[in-house]
Design a protein around this motif. Structure first.
Motif, PDB file in Angstrom:
ATOM      1  N   THR A   1       0.845  -1.259  -0.116  1.00 37.56           N
ATOM      2  CA  THR A   1      -0.086  -0.038  -0.048  1.00 37.56           C
ATOM      3  C   THR A   1       0.999   1.289  -0.116  1.00 37.56           C
ATOM      4  O   THR A   1       0.707   2.329  -0.836  1.00 37.56           O
ATOM      5  N   ARG A   2       1.986   1.324   0.710  1.00 37.80           N
ATOM      6  CA  ARG A   2       2.759   2.192   1.036  1.00 37.80           C
ATOM      7  C   ARG A   2       3.541   2.626  -0.321  1.00 37.80           C
ATOM      8  O   ARG A   2       3.813   3.786  -0.753  1.00 37.80           O
ATOM      9  N   HIS A   3       4.005   1.303  -0.971  1.00 37.79           N
ATOM     10  CA  HIS A   3       4.713   1.418  -2.094  1.00 37.79           C
ATOM     11  C   HIS A   3       3.932   2.203  -3.232  1.00 37.79           C
ATOM     12  O   HIS A   3       4.375   2.877  -3.962  1.00 37.79           O
ATOM     13  N   ARG A   4       2.436   1.895  -3.423  1.00 38.39           N
ATOM     14  CA  ARG A   4       1.703   2.361  -4.363  1.00 38.39           C
ATOM     15  C   ARG A   4       1.613   3.843  -4.120  1.00 38.39           C
ATOM     16  O   ARG A   4       1.466   4.637  -4.893  1.00 38.39           O
ATOM     17  N   ARG A   5       1.268   4.156  -2.765  1.00 38.89           N
ATOM     18  CA  ARG A   5       0.885   5.528  -2.470  1.00 38.89           C
ATOM     19  C   ARG A   5       2.186   6.491  -2.641  1.00 38.89           C
ATOM     20  O   ARG A   5       1.849   7.674  -2.860  1.00 38.89           O
ATOM     21  N   ALA A   6       3.327   5.901  -2.728  1.00 36.66           N
ATOM     22  CA  ALA A   6       4.496   6.874  -2.707  1.00 36.66           C
ATOM     23  C   ALA A   6       4.766   7.377  -4.059  1.00 36.66           C
ATOM     24  O   ALA A   6       5.441   8.401  -4.470  1.00 36.66           O
ATOM     25  N   ARG A   7       4.017   6.831  -5.018  1.00 40.48           N
ATOM     26  CA  ARG A   7       4.127   7.655  -6.253  1.00 40.48           C
ATOM     27  C   ARG A   7       3.083   8.575  -6.731  1.00 40.48           C
ATOM     28  O   ARG A   7       3.258   9.466  -7.643  1.00 40.48           O
ATOM     29  N   TRP A   8       2.284   9.018  -5.663  1.00 38.80           N
ATOM     30  CA  TRP A   8       1.396  10.116  -5.817  1.00 38.80           C
ATOM     31  C   TRP A   8       2.064  11.293  -5.203  1.00 38.80           C
ATOM     32  O   TRP A   8       1.998  11.618  -3.891  1.00 38.80           O
ATOM     33  N   LYS A   9       2.684  11.980  -6.165  1.00 34.57           N
ATOM     34  CA  LYS A   9       3.295  13.188  -5.680  1.00 34.57           C
ATOM     35  C   LYS A   9       2.885  14.489  -5.977  1.00 34.57           C
ATOM     36  O   LYS A   9       2.362  14.470  -7.346  1.00 34.57           O
ATOM     37  N   ALA A  10       2.872  15.666  -5.509  1.00 31.23           N
ATOM     38  CA  ALA A  10       2.464  16.780  -6.160  1.00 31.23           C
ATOM     39  C   ALA A  10       3.875  17.396  -6.943  1.00 31.23           C
ATOM     40  O   ALA A  10       4.912  17.348  -6.613  1.00 31.23           O
ATOM     41  N   SER A  11       3.341  18.014  -8.184  1.00 28.80           N
ATOM     42  CA  SER A  11       4.600  18.650  -8.956  1.00 28.80           C
ATOM     43  C   SER A  11       4.509  20.214  -8.961  1.00 28.80           C
ATOM     44  O   SER A  11       3.593  20.681  -8.454  1.00 28.80           O
ATOM     45  N   VAL A  12       5.664  20.669  -9.016  1.00 19.59           N
ATOM     46  CA  VAL A  12       5.998  22.105  -8.962  1.00 19.59           C
ATOM     47  C   VAL A  12       5.298  22.539 -10.193  1.00 19.59           C
ATOM     48  O   VAL A  12       5.183  22.387 -11.331  1.00 19.59           O
ATOM     49  N   PRO A  13       4.401  23.727  -9.895  1.00 20.91           N
ATOM     50  CA  PRO A  13       3.659  24.236 -11.091  1.00 20.91           C
ATOM     51  C   PRO A  13       4.544  24.914 -11.866  1.00 20.91           C
ATOM     52  O   PRO A  13       5.613  25.431 -11.614  1.00 20.91           O
TER      53      PRO A  13
END
Length: 59
Positions: free
Chosen positions: A13-25
């Motif tokens: 679960t944590r491995h999957r969620r680690a890919r959800w990152k906010a990008s710099v505008p």
């Protein structure tokens, strides 16, 4: 509705969620002489320009 057959482990679960990152505008310079950096498709907070025309009255 799809239901998982087995419980997903905490590490998966944590491995999957680690890919959800906010990008710099991404920022672009405003066409006004001050060249303030603004987010694309938004009015400039300093001069009120959008696509080279005055949209918002600034004091």
């Amino acid at each position: 509705m799809a239901v998982p057959k087995r419980k997903m482990s905490r590490s998966n679960t944590r491995h999957r969620r680690a890919r959800w990152k906010a990008s710099v505008p991404r920022l672009t310079p405003c066409p006004c002489p001050r060249r303030e950096m603004v987010v694309p498709h938004r009015t400039c907070g300093h001069c009120g320009l959008y696509k080279g025309r005055q949209v918002v009255d600034q004091p």
